[in-house]
Write an enzyme that holds these catalytic residues in place. Structure first.
Site, PDB file in Angstrom:
ATOM      1  N   GLU A   5       0.863  -1.188   0.000  1.00 48.42           N
ATOM      2  CA  GLU A   5       0.000   0.000   0.000  1.00 48.42           C
ATOM      3  C   GLU A   5       0.898   1.236   0.000  1.00 48.42           C
ATOM      4  OE1 GLU A   5      -1.672   0.669   3.883  1.00 48.42           O
ATOM      5  OE2 GLU A   5      -3.340   1.888   3.112  1.00 48.42           O
ATOM      6  N   ASN A  14      -7.055   6.005  -1.797  1.00 45.73           N
ATOM      7  CA  ASN A  14      -5.946   5.105  -1.502  1.00 45.73           C
ATOM      8  C   ASN A  14      -6.131   3.931  -2.458  1.00 45.73           C
ATOM      9  OD1 ASN A  14      -4.132   3.273  -0.424  1.00 45.73           O
ATOM     10  ND2 ASN A  14      -4.572   3.839   1.708  1.00 45.73           N
ATOM     11  N   LYS A  30      -9.477   1.697  -1.816  1.00 47.50           N
ATOM     12  CA  LYS A  30      -9.669   1.170  -0.456  1.00 47.50           C
ATOM     13  C   LYS A  30     -11.075   1.483   0.081  1.00 47.50           C
ATOM     14  CE  LYS A  30      -7.136   1.203   3.962  1.00 47.50           C
ATOM     15  NZ  LYS A  30      -5.889   1.749   4.586  1.00 47.50           N
ATOM     16  N   GLU A  62      -6.448   8.872   7.350  1.00 44.32           N
ATOM     17  CA  GLU A  62      -6.901   8.384   6.039  1.00 44.32           C
ATOM     18  C   GLU A  62      -8.313   8.875   5.729  1.00 44.32           C
ATOM     19  OE1 GLU A  62      -4.929   4.056   6.486  1.00 44.32           O
ATOM     20  OE2 GLU A  62      -5.859   4.476   4.568  1.00 44.32           O
ATOM     21  N   CYS A  84      -4.869  -2.986   3.217  1.00 50.37           N
ATOM     22  CA  CYS A  84      -4.568  -2.751   4.625  1.00 50.37           C
ATOM     23  C   CYS A  84      -5.723  -3.023   5.588  1.00 50.37           C
ATOM     24  CB  CYS A  84      -4.009  -1.335   4.794  1.00 50.37           C
ATOM     25  SG  CYS A  84      -3.003  -1.217   6.270  1.00 50.37           S
ATOM     26  N   ASN A 129       0.255  -0.671   5.365  1.00 54.25           N
ATOM     27  CA  ASN A 129       1.151   0.195   6.151  1.00 54.25           C
ATOM     28  C   ASN A 129       0.533   0.212   7.545  1.00 54.25           C
ATOM     29  OD1 ASN A 129       2.320   2.957   4.022  1.00 54.25           O
ATOM     30  ND2 ASN A 129       1.977   0.847   3.480  1.00 54.25           N
TER      31      ASN A 129
HETATM   32  N1  ING Z   1      -3.373   0.794   8.738  1.00 51.57           N
HETATM   33  C1  ING Z   1      -3.800   0.089   9.857  1.00 51.57           C
HETATM   34  C2  ING Z   1      -4.359  -1.303   9.561  1.00 51.57           C
HETATM   35  O1  ING Z   1      -5.550  -1.536   9.532  1.00 51.57           O
HETATM   36  C3  ING Z   1      -4.473   0.170  12.093  1.00 51.57           C
HETATM   37  C4  ING Z   1      -4.713   0.836  10.767  1.00 51.57           C
HETATM   38  C5  ING Z   1      -3.256   0.378  12.754  1.00 51.57           C
HETATM   39  C6  ING Z   1      -5.414  -0.668  12.608  1.00 51.57           C
HETATM   40  C7  ING Z   1      -3.031  -0.283  13.992  1.00 51.57           C
HETATM   41  C8  ING Z   1      -5.218  -1.338  13.844  1.00 51.57           C
HETATM   42  C9  ING Z   1      -4.008  -1.134  14.516  1.00 51.57           C
HETATM   43  O2  ING Z   1      -3.516  -2.184   9.431  1.00 51.57           O
HETATM   44  C10 ING Z   1      -3.997   1.075   7.565  1.00 51.57           C
HETATM   45  N2  ING Z   1      -3.300   1.827   6.705  1.00 51.57           N
HETATM   46  O3  ING Z   1      -5.130   0.697   7.329  1.00 51.57           O
END
Ligand code: ING
Length: 321
Positions: free
Chosen positions: A47, A107, A124, A143, A168, A193
């Protein structure tokens, strides 16, 4: 005839704020060539593979970050990747921030076949994080401010099979895999990410790696599909991003996973015909799934549970709520 694909998960290490597209594309080309040397049919990049994860910062002027977005794909700076892939006969998946001609921000990922043909795009659907500046956080996850969500999960004919894409946070929602699975998806490509630290509940930080593989292994098994999860990893501007990119079989087994938080390619042979071992038996949706029972699932948390159901007395199954 076997439908075995050689798939490369091309994990990237961190991209810092001041890294140029040219520097990043050079790193992508190195990983692509490593994939070609390993006879890969497909190399999967993460991503937002062209820039740092800029939604970690608030900017009152959303246009201040427009330089992190691509207005064309390929554009002048990404064309070398497309050219080299076609020359090498390797397909690839690439995530990037998309700014459309009419000003919409997504995204997005693109899938390109071995002959250079664009197979498809995906935007996304599940945008995590928050819409406004939240100064209490060690870093932002905006985001929902910088991007508009996509509105559909599609599958595409490519690489001799049925290929789907997600991005993601999509991988954490079981619906993602099921909606792709109901369309016959045999190979789901998912870049991510993922900050290890989750400000709303830091108790989840230690489980970041476990949750990452848990959701992808479950999604693969419950829908009889290969899942390729590929990270941008490492310390980006002081924010630690999870690595552990993985190639997961329809059995749910992890066939390959990255050991570092840097630029690293891992490869596995993905026999697409293995999907049928699950799609035609345990998870034969047409035969065993009960959508008429599930209905439009509208239940939500916080439903009052009648006292008589909370007294923990033996019951004969009792009346439904
Ligand atoms: N990043 C994260 C994901 O779903 C996140 C958001 C971070 C969720 C930490 C839970 C814990 O992997 C993205 N870019 O969606």
């Amino acid at each position: 005839m076997s439908r075995t694909l050689t798939v490369g998960a091309a994990q990237m290490g961190p991209i810092q704020r001041d890294h140029t597209r040219t520097e990043v594309v050079e790193r992508l080309l190195v990983l692509l060539r490593r994939g070609a040397d390993a006879d890969c049919d497909l190399v999967v990049f993460p991503e937002l593979a062209l820039t740092t994860f800029f939604p970690r910062w608030w900017s009152a002027d959303i246009a201040e970050f427009d330089h992190f977005f691509e207005t064309e794909m390929p554009g002048p700076q990404t064309q070398p990747l497309f050219d080299e892939a076609a020359r090498l006969g390797v397909g690839f998946h690439l995530g990037y921030a998309e700014l459309t001609p009419d000003g919409h921000r997504h995204n997005t990922v693109i899938l390109v076949e071995r002959d250079g043909r664009v197979v498809g795009h995906y935007r996304k659907v599940h945008l995590p994080g928050h819409e406004d500046h939240e100064p209490w956080r060690a870093f932002q996850h905006l985001e929902r401010y910088y991007f508009e969500p996509g509105d559909t999960f599609k599958v595409f004919a490519g690489f001799g099979g049925v290929v789907g894409m997600a991005i993601c946070n999509d991988r954490r929602w079981s619906e993602t895999y099921r909606v792709l699975g109901l369309q016959g998806c045999e190979l789901a490509l998912i870049g991510y990410n993922t900050p290890v630290h989750y400000p709303p509940d830091p108790s989840q930080d230690a489980l970041a790696g476990f949750h990452n593989h848990l959701v992808m292994q479950a999604g693969a098994y419950q829908n009889g599909m290969w899942v390729v999860g590929v990270a941008k990893a490492g310390d980006e501007e002081g924010c630690q991003l999870l690595g552990e990119s993985a190639i997961i079989a329809p059995s749910g087994e992890i066939r390959a996973t990255c050991a570092t938080d840097g630029d690293e390619l891992v490869v596995a042979e993905a026999d697409l015909d293995l999907c049928a071992n699950y799609k035609d038996t345990l998870f034969d949706f047409a035969r065993y799934r009960r959508p008429e029972v599930y209905g439009p699932i509208t239940g939500q948390r916080g439903v009052e549970v009648p006292d008589h159901l909370t007294d923990h007395e033996e019951s004969d199954g009792g009346e439904a709520l």
